[in-house]
Scaffold this active site. Sequence first.
Site, PDB file in Angstrom:
ATOM      1  N   ALA A 131       0.207  63.139  55.456  1.00 39.48           N
ATOM      2  CA  ALA A 131      -0.436  61.881  55.836  1.00 39.48           C
ATOM      3  C   ALA A 131      -0.248  61.600  57.321  1.00 39.48           C
ATOM      4  O   ALA A 131       0.761  61.977  57.924  1.00 39.48           O
ATOM      5  CB  ALA A 131       0.142  60.733  55.014  1.00 39.48           C
ATOM      6  N   GLU A 179      -0.155  69.288  48.897  1.00 37.38           N
ATOM      7  CA  GLU A 179      -0.872  68.781  47.719  1.00 37.38           C
ATOM      8  C   GLU A 179      -2.338  69.211  47.751  1.00 37.38           C
ATOM      9  O   GLU A 179      -2.913  69.550  46.716  1.00 37.38           O
ATOM     10  CB  GLU A 179      -0.759  67.259  47.663  1.00 37.38           C
ATOM     11  CG  GLU A 179       0.643  66.787  47.301  1.00 37.38           C
ATOM     12  CD  GLU A 179       0.770  65.279  47.287  1.00 37.38           C
ATOM     13  OE1 GLU A 179       1.115  64.716  46.228  1.00 37.38           O
ATOM     14  OE2 GLU A 179       0.527  64.657  48.337  1.00 37.38           O
ATOM     15  N   GLU A 199       8.216  64.083  50.735  1.00 37.06           N
ATOM     16  CA  GLU A 199       8.054  62.629  50.717  1.00 37.06           C
ATOM     17  C   GLU A 199       9.349  61.868  50.463  1.00 37.06           C
ATOM     18  O   GLU A 199       9.524  60.742  50.947  1.00 37.06           O
ATOM     19  CB  GLU A 199       7.005  62.241  49.659  1.00 37.06           C
ATOM     20  CG  GLU A 199       5.572  62.513  50.056  1.00 37.06           C
ATOM     21  CD  GLU A 199       5.121  63.937  49.761  1.00 37.06           C
ATOM     22  OE1 GLU A 199       3.912  64.211  49.882  1.00 37.06           O
ATOM     23  OE2 GLU A 199       5.986  64.779  49.394  1.00 37.06           O
TER      24      GLU A 199
END
Length: 329
Positions: A131, A179, A199
């Site tokens: 991200a 992912e 994460e």
Amino acid sequence: MAILAGYRVLAQAFRPLSANLDGAFRLQGHAKSSHLVLHTNELQYVRSGTYGVRRHFSSDAKSGDDLCVRYLDGGDSGIVVFGINRPKAKNAISKNLVKMMSEAVDAVKVNNKVRTVIVCSMVPGIFCAGADLKERAKMHQSEVGPFVSKARALITELGNLPMPTIAAIDGAALGGGLEMALACDIRVAAASAKMGLVETKLAIIPGAGGTQRLPRAIGVSLAKELIFAARVVDGAEARNLGLVSHAVEQNQSGDAAYRRALDLAREFLPQGPIAIRMAKLAINQGIEVDLATGLAIEEACYAQVIPTKDRIEGLTAFKEKRPPRYKGE
């Protein structure tokens, strides 16, 4: 009952087979409004007589082109390459990248001429860093959930594409980047590439399918270990774990995984395209159910290939001792 269950599971999945075949042409027009790049000079003819693909890195791409979509031609016709291109952000997943990838996925999904999709990076040394945390930090708390949902939906749609997908991991694939790769059917990595769902270091969990796809790829216990420890592994260890199918030594141009992925895609091209799509559907649906239902799903998928012209062509070519010429019909 199992057979009926199998057919119900497949009812929605068969729709793309009847889709219009001109998706490639629609995408070209669509790309202009979305800043997707379909480079006309991407292919170079090499002395062996086959077509090779020249990778365009950040210096070649236009500013703002976060994703470059290439429809290969010549002997590689049917292969589509999604090249992530955010060099300053290490290919981090942003709102714009999610939007552009969603549009690209939607375009190939309805294009029966597409045989294989390769997801790779246009930036040396990186696949996707996850991200975009700088962008995330500017989001209001109320925006985070919807953005993660959109990213999750994108990765789910990538995983649900009817044709084979290959992730070419030539650099770091972390968090959401891994992912994305996990949603692909096949993963190829450079031995030096780094991969991990990290994460928990940020006091969050994988939110785009990592907690579900990693255990299915390498087993529950190992997946828990990697996620709990936020551990990063290289390509060689990823191969040993079963996280990637192939680990290749990196080359001077930094695209060894991409080249291996392209070789794999070329192996798929001569086969019956409808048969490959049905095989993928049977595997993906069958692995989630009991064996009896899985066998019914396989039977339902087999029924879809029986009336095709390709099946007759395959038998005729075998009889005539020549290579088949499949048209996806």
